[in-house]
Design a protein around this motif. Structure first.
Motif, PDB file in Angstrom:
ATOM      1  N   SER A 120      -7.686  -4.562  -0.350  1.00 61.12           N
ATOM      2  CA  SER A 120      -7.127  -3.569   0.571  1.00 61.12           C
ATOM      3  C   SER A 120      -6.122  -2.664  -0.142  1.00 61.12           C
ATOM      4  N   VAL A 121      -5.328  -3.223  -1.066  1.00 64.38           N
ATOM      5  CA  VAL A 121      -4.401  -2.388  -1.839  1.00 64.38           C
ATOM      6  C   VAL A 121      -5.188  -1.454  -2.747  1.00 64.38           C
ATOM      7  N   ASP A 122      -6.237  -1.958  -3.384  1.00 72.10           N
ATOM      8  CA  ASP A 122      -7.068  -1.103  -4.245  1.00 72.10           C
ATOM      9  C   ASP A 122      -7.721   0.014  -3.442  1.00 72.10           C
ATOM     10  N   TRP A 123      -8.310  -0.348  -2.336  1.00 61.45           N
ATOM     11  CA  TRP A 123      -9.102   0.603  -1.557  1.00 61.45           C
ATOM     12  C   TRP A 123      -8.235   1.660  -0.894  1.00 61.45           C
ATOM     13  N   SER A 171      -5.052   2.591  -1.714  1.00 65.43           N
ATOM     14  CA  SER A 171      -3.967   3.255  -2.431  1.00 65.43           C
ATOM     15  C   SER A 171      -4.352   3.740  -3.823  1.00 65.43           C
ATOM     16  N   GLU A 172      -4.730   2.860  -4.702  1.00 64.97           N
ATOM     17  CA  GLU A 172      -4.792   3.238  -6.107  1.00 64.97           C
ATOM     18  C   GLU A 172      -6.097   3.873  -6.546  1.00 64.97           C
ATOM     19  N   GLY A 173      -7.155   3.634  -5.857  1.00 63.05           N
ATOM     20  CA  GLY A 173      -8.404   4.278  -6.190  1.00 63.05           C
ATOM     21  C   GLY A 173      -9.271   3.535  -7.179  1.00 63.05           C
ATOM     22  N   LEU A 174      -8.706   2.653  -7.991  1.00 61.39           N
ATOM     23  CA  LEU A 174      -9.503   1.848  -8.908  1.00 61.39           C
ATOM     24  C   LEU A 174      -9.850   0.544  -8.206  1.00 61.39           C
ATOM     25  N   ILE A 175     -11.011   0.515  -7.621  1.00 61.65           N
ATOM     26  CA  ILE A 175     -11.412  -0.656  -6.851  1.00 61.65           C
ATOM     27  C   ILE A 175     -11.596  -1.840  -7.793  1.00 61.65           C
ATOM     28  N   GLY A 176     -10.890  -2.919  -7.495  1.00 59.74           N
ATOM     29  CA  GLY A 176     -11.028  -4.147  -8.249  1.00 59.74           C
ATOM     30  C   GLY A 176      -9.912  -4.427  -9.228  1.00 59.74           C
ATOM     31  N   LEU A 177      -9.012  -3.482  -9.465  1.00 60.08           N
ATOM     32  CA  LEU A 177      -7.954  -3.695 -10.451  1.00 60.08           C
ATOM     33  C   LEU A 177      -6.925  -4.713  -9.962  1.00 60.08           C
ATOM     34  N   ASN A 178      -6.345  -4.495  -8.790  1.00 61.57           N
ATOM     35  CA  ASN A 178      -5.418  -5.471  -8.218  1.00 61.57           C
ATOM     36  C   ASN A 178      -6.138  -6.765  -7.873  1.00 61.57           C
ATOM     37  N   THR A 179      -7.355  -6.636  -7.398  1.00 63.21           N
ATOM     38  CA  THR A 179      -8.118  -7.812  -6.995  1.00 63.21           C
ATOM     39  C   THR A 179      -8.379  -8.727  -8.180  1.00 63.21           C
ATOM     40  N   SER A 180      -8.819  -8.165  -9.284  1.00 63.62           N
ATOM     41  CA  SER A 180      -9.126  -9.003 -10.443  1.00 63.62           C
ATOM     42  C   SER A 180      -7.866  -9.557 -11.098  1.00 63.62           C
ATOM     43  N   ALA A 181      -6.731  -8.903 -10.926  1.00 61.09           N
ATOM     44  CA  ALA A 181      -5.493  -9.416 -11.504  1.00 61.09           C
ATOM     45  C   ALA A 181      -4.834 -10.472 -10.616  1.00 61.09           C
ATOM     46  N   THR A 203      -7.166 -23.869  -1.878  1.00 61.60           N
ATOM     47  CA  THR A 203      -7.423 -22.849  -2.890  1.00 61.60           C
ATOM     48  C   THR A 203      -8.533 -21.876  -2.487  1.00 61.60           C
ATOM     49  N   PRO A 204      -9.655 -22.338  -1.874  1.00 64.24           N
ATOM     50  CA  PRO A 204     -10.671 -21.350  -1.482  1.00 64.24           C
ATOM     51  C   PRO A 204     -10.168 -20.319  -0.463  1.00 64.24           C
ATOM     52  N   LEU A 205      -9.408 -20.776   0.525  1.00 64.61           N
ATOM     53  CA  LEU A 205      -8.861 -19.838   1.506  1.00 64.61           C
ATOM     54  C   LEU A 205      -7.788 -18.952   0.868  1.00 64.61           C
ATOM     55  N   CYS A 206      -7.015 -19.505  -0.045  1.00 62.47           N
ATOM     56  CA  CYS A 206      -6.012 -18.718  -0.762  1.00 62.47           C
ATOM     57  C   CYS A 206      -6.702 -17.629  -1.598  1.00 62.47           C
ATOM     58  N   LEU A 207      -7.818 -17.974  -2.224  1.00 59.32           N
ATOM     59  CA  LEU A 207      -8.588 -16.976  -2.971  1.00 59.32           C
ATOM     60  C   LEU A 207      -9.094 -15.865  -2.062  1.00 59.32           C
ATOM     61  N   LEU A 208      -9.553 -16.235  -0.876  1.00 60.47           N
ATOM     62  CA  LEU A 208     -10.036 -15.233   0.081  1.00 60.47           C
ATOM     63  C   LEU A 208      -8.897 -14.322   0.527  1.00 60.47           C
ATOM     64  N   ILE A 209      -7.740 -14.904   0.826  1.00 57.82           N
ATOM     65  CA  ILE A 209      -6.579 -14.105   1.229  1.00 57.82           C
ATOM     66  C   ILE A 209      -6.162 -13.169   0.103  1.00 57.82           C
ATOM     67  N   ALA A 210      -6.114 -13.678  -1.119  1.00 55.60           N
ATOM     68  CA  ALA A 210      -5.740 -12.853  -2.269  1.00 55.60           C
ATOM     69  C   ALA A 210      -6.764 -11.750  -2.507  1.00 55.60           C
ATOM     70  N   PHE A 211      -8.041 -12.091  -2.361  1.00 54.38           N
ATOM     71  CA  PHE A 211      -9.101 -11.096  -2.551  1.00 54.38           C
ATOM     72  C   PHE A 211      -8.972  -9.973  -1.537  1.00 54.38           C
ATOM     73  N   VAL A 212      -8.789 -10.314  -0.275  1.00 54.50           N
ATOM     74  CA  VAL A 212      -8.672  -9.293   0.773  1.00 54.50           C
ATOM     75  C   VAL A 212      -7.407  -8.462   0.566  1.00 54.50           C
ATOM     76  N   ILE A 228       0.841  -1.203   0.000  1.00 55.30           N
ATOM     77  CA  ILE A 228       0.000   0.000   0.000  1.00 55.30           C
ATOM     78  C   ILE A 228       0.872   1.248   0.000  1.00 55.30           C
ATOM     79  N   ILE A 229       1.933   1.231   0.799  1.00 62.16           N
ATOM     80  CA  ILE A 229       2.861   2.369   0.831  1.00 62.16           C
ATOM     81  C   ILE A 229       3.564   2.531  -0.514  1.00 62.16           C
ATOM     82  N   LEU A 230       3.988   1.415  -1.117  1.00 55.99           N
ATOM     83  CA  LEU A 230       4.620   1.476  -2.442  1.00 55.99           C
ATOM     84  C   LEU A 230       3.686   2.092  -3.479  1.00 55.99           C
ATOM     85  N   CYS A 231       2.434   1.678  -3.458  1.00 57.29           N
ATOM     86  CA  CYS A 231       1.475   2.212  -4.438  1.00 57.29           C
ATOM     87  C   CYS A 231       1.222   3.699  -4.225  1.00 57.29           C
ATOM     88  N   ASN A 232       1.232   4.129  -2.973  1.00 56.12           N
ATOM     89  CA  ASN A 232       0.950   5.528  -2.690  1.00 56.12           C
ATOM     90  C   ASN A 232       2.139   6.456  -2.926  1.00 56.12           C
TER      91      ASN A 232
END
Length: 171
Positions: free
Chosen positions: A62-65, A67-77, A49-58, A19-23
Motif C-alpha cells: 500500500s505504501v508502494d502503490w 506513494s513512491e511509484g516503485l511497486i515492490g520496493l518497500n514490500t521486498s525490504a 509469522t504467516p499472518l505477520c508476513l501478510l500484514i507486512a506485505f499489505v 504514505i503521507i510521509l513518502c508523498n
C-alpha cells in the motif's frame, strides 16, 4: 491470535501517515523516512509469522502503490523484517516473551533491549531498501551516506512509533 482493536486502528493510521510521509516529506536524496520496520516489529507476538508476513506485505504494497511509484520496493525490504521479527525479539528481549505471547514495550522491557531490536530491524530494512533502490547504479559512497542519514532519522522515528504502538503497556 487476538489482536487488540486499538492496535489495529493505530497500525492503520500509521500506514496512512507513512504514505503521507513518502508523498510530502522530501528531505533530499540522502534521507528516506520509514516507520514500517518499527510497525512490523510491534505486531503482537500472538500473531504468527504467516499472518505477520501478510500484514507486512499489505502495508508495504500500500505504501508502494499509493506513494513512491516503485511497486515492490518497500514490500521486498519489509518482508525479511517480518520473517525475522521473532528471532530479533528472542535475541534482544528474551525467549519468555515469545513463549507467553506477551507484548513488549519500552516501559516493561527497558529502553536498551527495545532499542537494539529496533536497530537491527531498521538496519536490515534500510540496507535492503537502499540496495534495491540503487540497483547497482549508484556509487558506494552515496549509498553509505544515504544509509547513515536515513538510519539516524529512522531510529528516532522508530522509537516514537514503538512508544505509540506499545505505550499502553504498563509494568
Amino acid at each position: 491470535m487476538k489482536i487488540n482493536r486499538n492496535f489495529r486502528t493505530l497500525y492503520f493510521l500509521l500506514v496512512v501517515l507513512q504514505i503521507i510521509l513518502c508523498n510530502y516529506s522530501n528531505l533530499g536524496p540522502y534521507v528516506m523516512l520509514s516507520m514500517l520496520p518499527a510497525m512490523v516489529l510491534c505486531i503482537p507476538l500472538s500473531v504468527g509469522t504467516p499472518l505477520c508476513l501478510l500484514i507486512a506485505f499489505v502495508s508495504g504494497l500500500s505504501v508502494d502503490w499509493l506513494s513512491e511509484g516503485l511497486i515492490g520496493l518497500n514490500t521486498s525490504a519489509i518482508l525479511p523484517v517480518a520473517v525475522l521479527r521473532k528471532p530479533f525479539i528472542r535475541m534482544f528481549i528474551g525467549e519468555d516473551l515469545i513463549v507467553r505471547n506477551d507484548n513488549f514495550s519500552i516501559h516493561k522491557n527497558g529502553f536498551s533491549k527495545v532499542f537494539f531490536a529496533l536497530l537491527t530491524s531498521t538496519a536490515l530494512f534500510l540496507g535492503l531498501y537502499i540496495f534495491l533502490d540503487g540497483a547497482g547504479t549508484r556509487p558506494f559512497w552515496f549509498s553509505a551516506a544515504r544509509f547513515g542519514a536515513s538510519f539516524a532519522a529512522n531510529m528516532i522515528l522508530g522509537l516514537i512509533v514503538v512508544n505509540v504502538l506499545t505505550g499502553n503497556e504498563k509494568k
